[in-house]
Design a protein around this motif. Structure first.
Motif, PDB file in Angstrom:
ATOM      1  N   LEU A   1       0.815  -1.210   0.000  1.00 11.91           N
ATOM      2  CA  LEU A   1       0.000   0.000   0.000  1.00 11.91           C
ATOM      3  C   LEU A   1       0.850   1.261   0.000  1.00 11.91           C
ATOM      4  CD1 LEU A   1      -2.805  -0.970   2.539  1.00 11.91           C
ATOM      5  CD2 LEU A   1      -3.067  -0.551   0.097  1.00 11.91           C
ATOM      6  N   SER A   2       2.035   1.153   0.547  1.00  9.07           N
ATOM      7  CA  SER A   2       2.924   2.317   0.601  1.00  9.07           C
ATOM      8  C   SER A   2       3.333   2.789  -0.786  1.00  9.07           C
ATOM      9  CB  SER A   2       4.175   1.990   1.426  1.00  9.07           C
ATOM     10  OG  SER A   2       3.842   1.739   2.772  1.00  9.07           O
ATOM     11  N   LEU A   3       3.120   1.942  -1.797  1.00  2.00           N
ATOM     12  CA  LEU A   3       3.429   2.343  -3.163  1.00  2.00           C
ATOM     13  C   LEU A   3       2.437   3.403  -3.674  1.00  2.00           C
ATOM     14  CD1 LEU A   3       4.057  -1.190  -4.714  1.00  2.00           C
ATOM     15  CD2 LEU A   3       5.815   0.554  -4.338  1.00  2.00           C
ATOM     16  N   ALA A   4       1.221   3.403  -3.121  1.00  5.05           N
ATOM     17  CA  ALA A   4       0.165   4.275  -3.661  1.00  5.05           C
ATOM     18  C   ALA A   4       0.488   5.768  -3.535  1.00  5.05           C
ATOM     19  CB  ALA A   4      -1.170   3.953  -2.987  1.00  5.05           C
TER      20      ALA A   4
ATOM     21  N   TYR B   1      13.899   8.327   7.944  1.00  2.00           N
ATOM     22  CA  TYR B   1      14.582   9.428   7.249  1.00  2.00           C
ATOM     23  C   TYR B   1      13.700  10.014   6.155  1.00  2.00           C
ATOM     24  CZ  TYR B   1      17.893  11.737   4.126  1.00  2.00           C
ATOM     25  OH  TYR B   1      18.530  12.648   3.313  1.00  2.00           O
ATOM     26  N   PHE B   2      13.103   9.137   5.337  1.00  2.28           N
ATOM     27  CA  PHE B   2      12.232   9.614   4.261  1.00  2.28           C
ATOM     28  C   PHE B   2      11.072  10.431   4.822  1.00  2.28           C
ATOM     29  CE2 PHE B   2      13.335   5.833   1.259  1.00  2.28           C
ATOM     30  CZ  PHE B   2      14.513   6.472   0.906  1.00  2.28           C
ATOM     31  N   GLY B   3      10.465   9.933   5.890  1.00  2.00           N
ATOM     32  CA  GLY B   3       9.311  10.611   6.464  1.00  2.00           C
ATOM     33  C   GLY B   3       9.634  12.010   6.938  1.00  2.00           C
TER      34      GLY B   3
ATOM     35  N   ASN C   1       5.167   6.689   5.693  1.00  2.00           N
ATOM     36  CA  ASN C   1       6.524   6.275   6.068  1.00  2.00           C
ATOM     37  C   ASN C   1       6.628   6.041   7.568  1.00  2.00           C
ATOM     38  OD1 ASN C   1       7.963   8.418   3.550  1.00  2.00           O
ATOM     39  ND2 ASN C   1       7.720   6.201   3.492  1.00  2.00           N
ATOM     40  N   LYS C   2       5.939   6.895   8.327  1.00  2.00           N
ATOM     41  CA  LYS C   2       5.898   6.702   9.779  1.00  2.00           C
ATOM     42  C   LYS C   2       5.227   5.378  10.112  1.00  2.00           C
ATOM     43  CE  LYS C   2       4.097   8.848  14.005  1.00  2.00           C
ATOM     44  NZ  LYS C   2       3.308   9.989  14.540  1.00  2.00           N
ATOM     45  N   ALA C   3       4.126   5.079   9.420  1.00  2.00           N
ATOM     46  CA  ALA C   3       3.423   3.813   9.639  1.00  2.00           C
ATOM     47  C   ALA C   3       4.303   2.632   9.245  1.00  2.00           C
ATOM     48  CB  ALA C   3       2.122   3.796   8.841  1.00  2.00           C
ATOM     49  N   ASP C   4       5.161   2.816   8.220  1.00  2.00           N
ATOM     50  CA  ASP C   4       6.035   1.737   7.760  1.00  2.00           C
ATOM     51  C   ASP C   4       6.967   1.256   8.864  1.00  2.00           C
ATOM     52  OD1 ASP C   4       4.947   1.678   5.263  1.00  2.00           O
ATOM     53  OD2 ASP C   4       6.479   2.924   4.335  1.00  2.00           O
TER      54      ASP C   4
END
Length: 331
Positions: free
Chosen positions: A58-61, A152-154, A176-179
């Motif tokens: 889902l993070s791809l969306a 880092y990305f977030g 990203n935080k959820a990841d």
């Protein structure tokens, strides 16, 4: 009445921020491709690992939605789309949010079924370099490796989302935080199975699913209200955008203006403003006055992309006209 709209170029600072955001979205897609493959190879029968894998999918969306929207908003306005294509950002935001909400709901049902049914997910062993290794250790290692980059990305995307007033980028930073939180939850679930607490796997999966569902509901609510022309808010939907008050204050300071009220809606990266001004008696503004007022508002902030200034006999109720008149009567 005077207007200005259709501008698609960004100031130099925001242009740099946009290019950086595009680079980071591509970095994110590459990272997710690797992470999705690694998690799939080791997830076994763990519900927490399954939830983490789906969450990575889902993070791809959001990054895909952002990259598509950026290409669309660069198109100039046309006869069919006189306001330009900035709303593509809002549409992308809605698409990402619906995907999150739907999958979060599915995972909650799946996790609850496993928990209520008392399913004991088996985690076997694999042979690496001639040595048998508990598959759970590989799961823990893989999930631990997926933690640093999303943090880092977030942080980078959150800063860029604020600078660009980009809610899709904000949703991605939130994802990203959820990841990384999902990765931590998966590790806890797998280690729980290792010590005999079978239920920790389902509980971890349930918590991950709840986080996904909440992100989806929150982002979908924000996307829908923006598309329905709700009052413009900050990039994180925390409060009404302060530019609304700043525009009213600027116009109210003009020598010919008596009452001012503005309707401001979010077009994506930029704002569309309709400012209603009741002139002072005997001070009807000339065209030059309206042009000067328009340009002064535009100079306040690059996000003031479309602005209409309307001299009017009394303010519409939705921008405070009736409240202002009632206040005067009470005094």
């Amino acid at each position: 009445m005077t207007t200005r709209f259709g501008r698609t170029e960004l100031p130099e600072q925001q242009e740099k921020a946009l290019r950086k955001a595009i680079r980071f979205e591509w970095y994110t897609l590459v990272f997710l491709a690797v992470a999705i493959t690694m998690v799939y190879l080791v997830m076994g029968n763990s519900q927490a690992m399954k939830a983490a894998w789906i969450e990575d999918l889902l993070s791809l969306a959001p990054p895909i939605a952002f990259l598509v929207a950026v290409r669309i908003v660069n198109r100039p306005p046309s006869g069919r789309y006189p306001y330009g294509f900035h709303r593509a950002v809002g549409v992308a935001h809605l698409v990402a949010a619906v995907a999150l909400m739907a999958m979060g709901a599915f995972l909650i049902i799946d996790s609850l079924t496993g928990l209520i049914g008392g399913e004991h997910p088996p985690i076997g062993t694999v042979v690496l370099f001639g040595q048998p290794i508990w598959l759970g250790w590989l799961m823990v290692i893989v999930m631990a490796l997926t933690i640093p980059l999303p943090i880092y990305f977030g942080r980078v995307k959150m800063r860029l989302a604020k600078e660009l007033h980009d809610k899709v980028l904000y949703a991605d930073a939130d994802m990203n935080k959820a990841d990384w939180q999902t990765a931590v939850g998966s590790i806890v679930g797998v280690l729980g199975i290792g010590i005999g607490w079978w239920w920790t796997d389902a509980v971890a999966a349930l918590l991950i699913a709840g986080s996904i569902l909440w992100d989806g509901v929150r982002n979908m609510r924000a996307a829908i209200t923006d598309l329905m022309d709700a009052a413009a808010t900050t990039f994180d939907d925390d409060r009404v955008h302060p530019l609304t008050g700043e525009i009213d204050e600027l116009l109210r300071s003009l020598p010919w203006a008596q009452e001012v009220g503005s309707r401001v809606r979010d077009q994506g990266h930029v704002l569309h403003v309709e400012s209603f001004v009741v002139p002072r008696r005997g001070r009807t503004p000339k065209l030059a006055d309206l042009i000067a007022a328009r340009d002064a508002c535009i100079d306040l902030d690059w996000k003031v992309q479309d602005i209409v200034i309307v001299p009017i006999d009394e303010l519409p109720e939705e921008v405070g006209g009736r409240r202002a008149r009632q206040s005067e009567r009470n005094e």
